[in-house]
Design an enzyme around this catalytic site. Sequence first.
Site, PDB file in Angstrom:
ATOM      1  N   ILE A  47       0.829  -1.198   0.000  1.00 46.95           N
ATOM      2  CA  ILE A  47       0.000   0.000   0.000  1.00 46.95           C
ATOM      3  C   ILE A  47       0.870   1.257   0.000  1.00 46.95           C
ATOM      4  CG2 ILE A  47      -1.720   1.285   1.344  1.00 46.95           C
ATOM      5  CD1 ILE A  47      -2.582  -1.492   2.532  1.00 46.95           C
ATOM      6  N   SER A 169      -6.097  -0.406  11.086  1.00 44.53           N
ATOM      7  CA  SER A 169      -6.805  -1.549  10.498  1.00 44.53           C
ATOM      8  C   SER A 169      -8.131  -1.723  11.216  1.00 44.53           C
ATOM      9  CB  SER A 169      -5.981  -2.817  10.665  1.00 44.53           C
ATOM     10  OG  SER A 169      -6.762  -3.951  10.374  1.00 44.53           O
ATOM     11  N   TYR A 201      -1.342  -8.020  17.032  1.00 41.54           N
ATOM     12  CA  TYR A 201      -1.423  -7.089  15.904  1.00 41.54           C
ATOM     13  C   TYR A 201      -2.604  -6.128  16.107  1.00 41.54           C
ATOM     14  CZ  TYR A 201      -2.243  -5.536  11.053  1.00 41.54           C
ATOM     15  OH  TYR A 201      -2.452  -4.786   9.914  1.00 41.54           O
ATOM     16  N   SER A 236      -1.748  -7.562  -0.244  1.00 41.10           N
ATOM     17  CA  SER A 236      -0.338  -7.161  -0.185  1.00 41.10           C
ATOM     18  C   SER A 236       0.449  -8.346   0.361  1.00 41.10           C
ATOM     19  CB  SER A 236      -0.177  -5.960   0.740  1.00 41.10           C
ATOM     20  OG  SER A 236      -0.382  -6.370   2.080  1.00 41.10           O
TER      21      SER A 236
HETATM   22  N1  LIG Z   1      -3.021  -5.696   3.751  1.00 41.24           N
HETATM   23  C1  LIG Z   1      -4.113  -5.519   4.466  1.00 41.24           C
HETATM   24  O1  LIG Z   1      -5.134  -6.189   4.240  1.00 41.24           O
HETATM   25  C2  LIG Z   1      -4.155  -4.493   5.555  1.00 41.24           C
HETATM   26  C3  LIG Z   1      -5.348  -4.342   6.266  1.00 41.24           C
HETATM   27  C4  LIG Z   1      -5.397  -3.396   7.281  1.00 41.24           C
HETATM   28  C5  LIG Z   1      -4.282  -2.608   7.540  1.00 41.24           C
HETATM   29  N2  LIG Z   1      -3.121  -2.780   6.855  1.00 41.24           N
HETATM   30  C6  LIG Z   1      -1.979  -1.910   7.196  1.00 41.24           C
HETATM   31  O2  LIG Z   1      -1.517  -1.281   6.013  1.00 41.24           O
HETATM   32  C7  LIG Z   1      -0.144  -0.895   6.183  1.00 41.24           C
HETATM   33  C8  LIG Z   1       0.654  -1.299   4.963  1.00 41.24           C
HETATM   34  O3  LIG Z   1       0.686  -2.703   4.895  1.00 41.24           O
HETATM   35  P1  LIG Z   1       0.705  -3.540   3.547  1.00 41.24           P
HETATM   36  O4  LIG Z   1      -0.549  -4.347   3.522  1.00 41.24           O
HETATM   37  O5  LIG Z   1       1.054  -2.695   2.391  1.00 41.24           O
HETATM   38  O6  LIG Z   1       1.872  -4.583   3.916  1.00 41.24           O
HETATM   39  P2  LIG Z   1       3.318  -4.843   3.293  1.00 41.24           P
HETATM   40  O7  LIG Z   1       3.211  -5.036   1.826  1.00 41.24           O
HETATM   41  O8  LIG Z   1       3.862  -5.936   4.135  1.00 41.24           O
HETATM   42  O9  LIG Z   1       4.097  -3.492   3.579  1.00 41.24           O
HETATM   43  C9  LIG Z   1       4.532  -3.166   4.877  1.00 41.24           C
HETATM   44  C10 LIG Z   1       5.693  -2.209   4.791  1.00 41.24           C
HETATM   45  O10 LIG Z   1       6.144  -1.925   6.124  1.00 41.24           O
HETATM   46  C11 LIG Z   1       7.544  -2.065   6.142  1.00 41.24           C
HETATM   47  N3  LIG Z   1       8.115  -2.359   7.454  1.00 41.24           N
HETATM   48  C12 LIG Z   1       7.959  -3.461   8.218  1.00 41.24           C
HETATM   49  N4  LIG Z   1       8.731  -3.384   9.307  1.00 41.24           N
HETATM   50  C13 LIG Z   1       9.407  -2.215   9.232  1.00 41.24           C
HETATM   51  C14 LIG Z   1      10.377  -1.587  10.053  1.00 41.24           C
HETATM   52  N5  LIG Z   1      10.857  -2.161  11.166  1.00 41.24           N
HETATM   53  N6  LIG Z   1      10.855  -0.387   9.681  1.00 41.24           N
HETATM   54  C15 LIG Z   1      10.423   0.196   8.546  1.00 41.24           C
HETATM   55  N7  LIG Z   1       9.512  -0.359   7.723  1.00 41.24           N
HETATM   56  C16 LIG Z   1       9.023  -1.557   8.065  1.00 41.24           C
HETATM   57  C17 LIG Z   1       7.828  -3.177   5.165  1.00 41.24           C
HETATM   58  O11 LIG Z   1       9.199  -3.180   4.800  1.00 41.24           O
HETATM   59  P3  LIG Z   1       9.969  -4.538   4.358  1.00 41.24           P
HETATM   60  O12 LIG Z   1       9.619  -4.779   2.933  1.00 41.24           O
HETATM   61  O13 LIG Z   1      11.400  -4.180   4.577  1.00 41.24           O
HETATM   62  O14 LIG Z   1       9.490  -5.638   5.269  1.00 41.24           O
HETATM   63  C18 LIG Z   1       6.900  -2.787   4.048  1.00 41.24           C
HETATM   64  O15 LIG Z   1       7.472  -1.773   3.271  1.00 41.24           O
HETATM   65  C19 LIG Z   1       0.323  -1.566   7.472  1.00 41.24           C
HETATM   66  O16 LIG Z   1       0.329  -0.622   8.515  1.00 41.24           O
HETATM   67  C20 LIG Z   1      -0.745  -2.613   7.731  1.00 41.24           C
HETATM   68  O17 LIG Z   1      -0.863  -2.912   9.104  1.00 41.24           O
HETATM   69  C21 LIG Z   1      -3.050  -3.697   5.851  1.00 41.24           C
END
Ligand SMILES: NC(=O)c1ccc[n+]([C@@H]2O[C@H](COP(=O)([O-])OP(=O)(O)OC[C@H]3O[C@@H](n4cnc5c(N)ncnc54)[C@H](OP(=O)(O)O)[C@@H]3O)[C@@H](O)[C@H]2O)c1
Length: 317
Positions: A47, A169, A201, A236
């Site tokens: 995202i 979330s 989480y 994602s």
């Molecule tokens: N996907 C869903 O259905 C969903 C639903 C509700 C909320 N969310 C929220 O949406 C946001 C984005 O998530 P996403 O779905 O796009 O997941 P994602 O593809 O896993 O992206 C997460 C990002 O966070 C980074 N990250 C993790 N640990 C980190 C750290 N210690 N320092 C800096 N960056 C770090 C990851 O980097 P690396 O690549 O280095 O690991 C990655 O760039 C998150 O806050 C998640 O909780 C997602």
Amino acid sequence: MSAFILFVGVSVAVFIIIRKMVSGARCKSKAKLHGKTVIVTGSNTGIGRETAVDLARRGARVILACRSQVRGEVAVAIVKRESRSSNVVFMQLDLASLKSVRTFAETFLKTEKRLDILINNAGIYMQGTTEDGLGLMFGVNHIGHFLLTNLLLDRLKECAPSRIVTVSSKLHESGNLDFSLLSAHKEFGTGDSFFDVLWIYSHSKLCNVLFTHELAKRLQGTNVTCYSLHPGVVNSDLVRHSRPVLRNIMKPIAAVFFKDVEAGAQTTLHCAVQEGIEGLSGQYFSNCAVNKVLPKARDDAVAKKLWEVSEKLCGLS
Ligand SMILES: NC(=O)c1ccc[n+]([C@@H]2O[C@H](COP(=O)([O-])OP(=O)(O)OC[C@H]3O[C@@H](n4cnc5c(N)ncnc54)[C@H](OP(=O)(O)O)[C@@H]3O)[C@@H](O)[C@H]2O)c1
Ligand SMILES: *[C@@H]1O[C@H](CO)[C@@H](O)[C@H](O)[C@H]1NC(C)=O
């Protein structure tokens, strides 16, 4: 043969209708961001990267704040190509290290003049411990962003009107904050089972909503506004650390029934650029609209307590 063609046709139509239904509301704002600077944490994938592409297209200078230099530089190339903007840079930020957060903020404040939008997007879904001994999900999803936001607050105030957007979330609804557990374990929950991880989480995502609630109060009269949000259920790589069996079962389901990452970025973008939502500072959004939250996600006393405990844990007080 014709029955087969009919079957394929109907299947494709059903697929298209389902995809249309799951993709959700879109950010309608045409706002341009020339001359503005934006930070997106965790923007090397998912995202966050889609959010960065859109903001760069609008003309913003976009800082990709990511923990891995290699993945960050690859993402810079992708964001530049997709947005047709060259105003995209990588800056190293590991939210699992308070030292890294401080170094990032120092470097940023020294080398950049403005900060107009801070997007706290990074998130992790796995058990572990941060460099400072905090629970990994609490440490990265909440504390790292808490410290980052506080260190950048003066710059945001100088550049007002400005915004802070924190990606939470819907799972925050099943979170709860047990402060005695926190003082014993530096995490709002314990355990490694499927449900333990899900729950821990959820606690961290409740922190995101309560943080935004308290922050809005503290920012009254500054023209800095803040928002938390649910991006939708998005296809994602967030669950990449969970068991392979589960991931393989989920993959085809996710491809049909989850938002793609571009659709998943829309509510973040709405909170970041939509004109006229300043009066909704502190609120929680979903599908590009305000959503009412449960009493526990707007509890003034708990939000204040979380703020004070967070200050102590990252050495701000
Ligand atoms: N996907 C869903 O259905 C969903 C639903 C509700 C909320 N969310 C929220 O949406 C946001 C984005 O998530 P996403 O779905 O796009 O997941 P994602 O593809 O896993 O992206 C997460 C990002 O966070 C980074 N990250 C993790 N640990 C980190 C750290 N210690 N320092 C800096 N960056 C770090 C990851 O980097 P690396 O690549 O280095 O690991 C990655 O760039 C998150 O806050 C998640 O909780 C997602
Ligand atoms: C906030 O914005 C309003 C409207 O632009 C302006 O009148 C006011 O002076 C601003 N306040 C601060 C503290 O910058």
